[in-house]
Design an enzyme around this catalytic site. Structure first.
Site, PDB file in Angstrom:
ATOM      1  CG  HIS A  57      48.083  15.956  31.016  1.00  0.00           C
ATOM      2  ND1 HIS A  57      47.169  14.888  30.813  1.00  0.00           N
ATOM      3  CD2 HIS A  57      47.953  16.501  30.149  1.00  0.00           C
ATOM      4  CE1 HIS A  57      46.501  14.273  29.691  1.00  0.00           C
ATOM      5  NE2 HIS A  57      47.072  15.730  28.666  1.00  0.00           N
ATOM      6  CG  ASP A  88      48.011  11.391  32.431  1.00  0.00           C
ATOM      7  OD1 ASP A  88      47.461  10.849  31.775  1.00  0.00           O
ATOM      8  OD2 ASP A  88      48.794  12.554  31.919  1.00  0.00           O
TER       9      ASP A  88
HETATM   10  C1  UDX Z   1      44.370  19.657  27.654  1.00  0.00           C
HETATM   11  C2  UDX Z   1      43.732  20.054  26.907  1.00  0.00           C
HETATM   12  O1  UDX Z   1      43.871  21.323  25.850  1.00  0.00           O
HETATM   13  C3  UDX Z   1      42.388  19.360  27.383  1.00  0.00           C
HETATM   14  O2  UDX Z   1      41.805  19.856  25.964  1.00  0.00           O
HETATM   15  C4  UDX Z   1      42.570  18.899  28.366  1.00  0.00           C
HETATM   16  O3  UDX Z   1      41.488  18.686  29.312  1.00  0.00           O
HETATM   17  C5  UDX Z   1      43.442  18.767  29.404  1.00  0.00           C
HETATM   18  O4  UDX Z   1      44.673  18.453  28.514  1.00  0.00           O
HETATM   19  P1  UDX Z   1      45.010  23.031  28.478  1.00  0.00           P
HETATM   20  O5  UDX Z   1      44.736  23.253  26.792  1.00  0.00           O
HETATM   21  O6  UDX Z   1      45.774  23.331  29.420  1.00  0.00           O
HETATM   22  O7  UDX Z   1      45.022  21.164  28.508  1.00  0.00           O
HETATM   23  O8  UDX Z   1      43.751  23.129  29.560  1.00  0.00           O
HETATM   24  P2  UDX Z   1      43.043  23.190  30.866  1.00  0.00           P
HETATM   25  O9  UDX Z   1      43.254  21.742  30.856  1.00  0.00           O
HETATM   26  O10 UDX Z   1      42.304  24.376  30.581  1.00  0.00           O
HETATM   27  O11 UDX Z   1      44.389  23.143  31.741  1.00  0.00           O
HETATM   28  C6  UDX Z   1      45.438  24.709  32.048  1.00  0.00           C
HETATM   29  C7  UDX Z   1      45.336  24.647  33.129  1.00  0.00           C
HETATM   30  O12 UDX Z   1      46.696  25.433  33.456  1.00  0.00           O
HETATM   31  C8  UDX Z   1      44.617  25.179  33.750  1.00  0.00           C
HETATM   32  O13 UDX Z   1      45.279  24.004  35.115  1.00  0.00           O
HETATM   33  C9  UDX Z   1      44.822  26.550  34.617  1.00  0.00           C
HETATM   34  O14 UDX Z   1      44.498  26.897  35.413  1.00  0.00           O
HETATM   35  C10 UDX Z   1      46.386  26.622  33.910  1.00  0.00           C
HETATM   36  N1  UDX Z   1      46.425  27.995  33.205  1.00  0.00           N
HETATM   37  C11 UDX Z   1      45.600  28.328  32.223  1.00  0.00           C
HETATM   38  C12 UDX Z   1      46.917  28.871  33.828  1.00  0.00           C
HETATM   39  O15 UDX Z   1      47.980  28.081  35.390  1.00  0.00           O
HETATM   40  N2  UDX Z   1      47.615  30.067  33.443  1.00  0.00           N
HETATM   41  C13 UDX Z   1      47.061  30.571  32.699  1.00  0.00           C
HETATM   42  O16 UDX Z   1      47.540  32.172  32.217  1.00  0.00           O
HETATM   43  C14 UDX Z   1      46.172  29.829  31.004  1.00  0.00           C
END
Ligand code: UDX
Length: 450
Positions: A20, A108
């Protein structure tokens, strides 16, 4: 704004969490670059970890250090209630007392109650979705069906694309229709009150769904919010700063990637929330090993104990396991050939925008809808099949899918599609592109209303 004397002031209220904070922060930066004064109201701990940015001011609206975060007693549900009470009060105080008048609240969509505070103070509001238009459209249909059939308490069957296995623990809640889904559907209840409904997506990517949703709400796509330096434009003013849940070992993993051949590495990450069960983790580990390709695997510290014994040592020639990485830099690296992802919306959009083919392994909620689009609509990846008996993706399936994306003849079609979407993503945020125009329109509207 003539002569630079007065800047409209936008208050941005993201929900906590990597998925987010990232898009809302990058959107804030884009607004600031278009002459808006932006204040981001967020958690105390987050304001401390983010690099200072002259373009944006951070306001600590919730003291998670003192009050505790979402892992406290009572689980997520208790936290959400407490968070709402405290943030509502602080938001009201901040808007009322801000020396520089607030002209718009961008909140949000998960914090849907914030729109009532804005309306109460006579301020316009824009809901910001950090999921895809398709996922929200799916929730919208589910909501309508439930309202019609009054099934809200009957534990209804969910459409497969919105299945919820492995939903993070919500305290005492369980079942196919846990409180997290109630919470997510809640964000639709106040949506008609918002002056704008913003999505981190772009029209070309989700055209039909955008059109459908626009019949009901003032939808504007403003993404991808990825800093333009990663989209190859290297704008001079585009200094990257962002939020990092964990500290990435940037040089270590980029130096490792530098030693690998072009498009040879499988990058694996399941984002910041998803938890794989031990069996799935083990299958994944051996699938990666058996595929005989190089891999860079992000395993959060809390997940590490599930790795098979000696796995890291046994695979050290081909693989690197790290606890967090600078994902945008990894995806932009020429050595990365595919991304095995849980299909969180940010990861999906980042991969699409940077032209990296995907192996879609959704875990919960919107990730299923994203995975469907990856494989069936955009054609930028494959979705390994879940073994119906074992209810996991087996090592054999993982091996087959990795090789299909990296080495088979299928890879050419996927690569071609990935290239097409990468170009379209760049065009959308480029000057005069669909998302850029939408942001311009949003900014002009704020200026006209202040
Ligand atoms: C959550 C929910 O899981 C997801 O389904 C929803 O759409 C948004 O909120 P998350 O699980 O963290 O998010 O996944 P994602 O939306 O892919 O966001 C992860 C973020 O962390 C990405 O921007 C990615 O670039 C970042 N990240 C991930 C890093 O910077 N380093 C990492 O090692 C892994």
């Amino acid at each position: 704004m003539e002569g630079g004397a007065y800047k409209p002031h936008v208050l941005v209220l993201p929900q906590d969490g990597q998925g987010h904070m990232n898009p809302m922060l990058q959107f804030s930066k884009r607004l600031a670059s278009k002459g808006i004064k932006v204040t981001v109201a967020t958690f105390v701990s987050a304001t401390k970890t983010m690099k200072r940015a002259s373009m944006i001011t951070f306001y600590p609206i919730y003291d998670d250090v003192t009050e505790g975060g979402m892992h406290g007693p009572g689980g997520l549900k208790a936290f959400i209630e407490k968070f709402q009470t405290i943030v509502s009060k602080n938001l009201l105080d901040f808007i009322k007392t801000s020396k520089h008048q607030i002209n718009c609240l961008v909140y949000d969509a998960n914090l849907h109650w914030a729109i009532d505070i804005a309306i109460g103070l006579g301020i316009p509001g824009a809901a910001f979705f950090t999921q895809s238009c398709a996922a929200i459209s799916g929730y919208h249909m589910l909501n309508e069906e439930m309202l019609l059939s009054d099934q809200s308490s009957a534990d209804p069957e969910l459409p497969p694309a919105l299945g919820v296995p492995n939903v993070p623990n919500m305290g005492s809640e369980s079942g196919r229709f846990p409180a997290i889904l109630q919470h997510i559907l809640g964000q639709l209840s106040d949506l008609e009150k918002a002056d704008w409904v913003l999505f981190n997506s772009f029209d070309e990517l989700e055209g039909e769904v955008v059109k459908e949703l626009s019949k009901r709400y003032s939808v504007k796509t403003i993404g991808p919010t990825i800093p333009s330096m990663y989209l190859d434009k290297r704008l001079e003013d585009d200094i990257y700063y962002g939020f990092n849940l964990f500290k990435p070992d940037k040089d270590f993993c980029l130096n490792w990637l530098n030693t690998k051949e072009i498009r040879s590495v499988v990058y694996v990450s399941f984002g910041s929330v998803a938890v794989l069960n031990a069996e799935q983790m083990e299958e994944l580990a051996w699938g990666l090993k058996q595929s005989n390709n190089s891999f860079l695997w992000v395993v959060r510290a809390s997940e590490k104990e599930k790795l098979p014994t000696n796995f890291i040592e046994e695979t050290s020639e081909k693989g690197l396991v790290i606890t967090w990485c600078p994902q945008l830099e990894v995806l932009s690296h020429e050595a990365v050939g595919c991304f095995m992802t849980h299909c969180g919306w940010n990861s999906t959009l980042e991969s699409v925008s940077l032209g990296v083919p995907m192996l879609a392994m959704p875990q919960f909620l919107d990730q299923f809808s994203d995975a469907k689009f990856v494989e069936e609509v955009w054609g930028v990846g494959l979705r390994p099949k879940v073994d119906t008996e074992k209810r996991i993706v087996t090592r054999e399936e993982i091996q087959v899918c990795i090789n299909a994306v990296l080495n088979d003849e299928k890879k050419e079609v996927i690569k071609k599609n990935a290239k097409k979407w990468k170009e379209l993503a760049k065009e959308a945020v480029d000057k005069g592109g669909s998302s850029d125009k939408n942001i311009e329109e949003f900014v002009a509207w704020i200026v006209a209303n202040c």
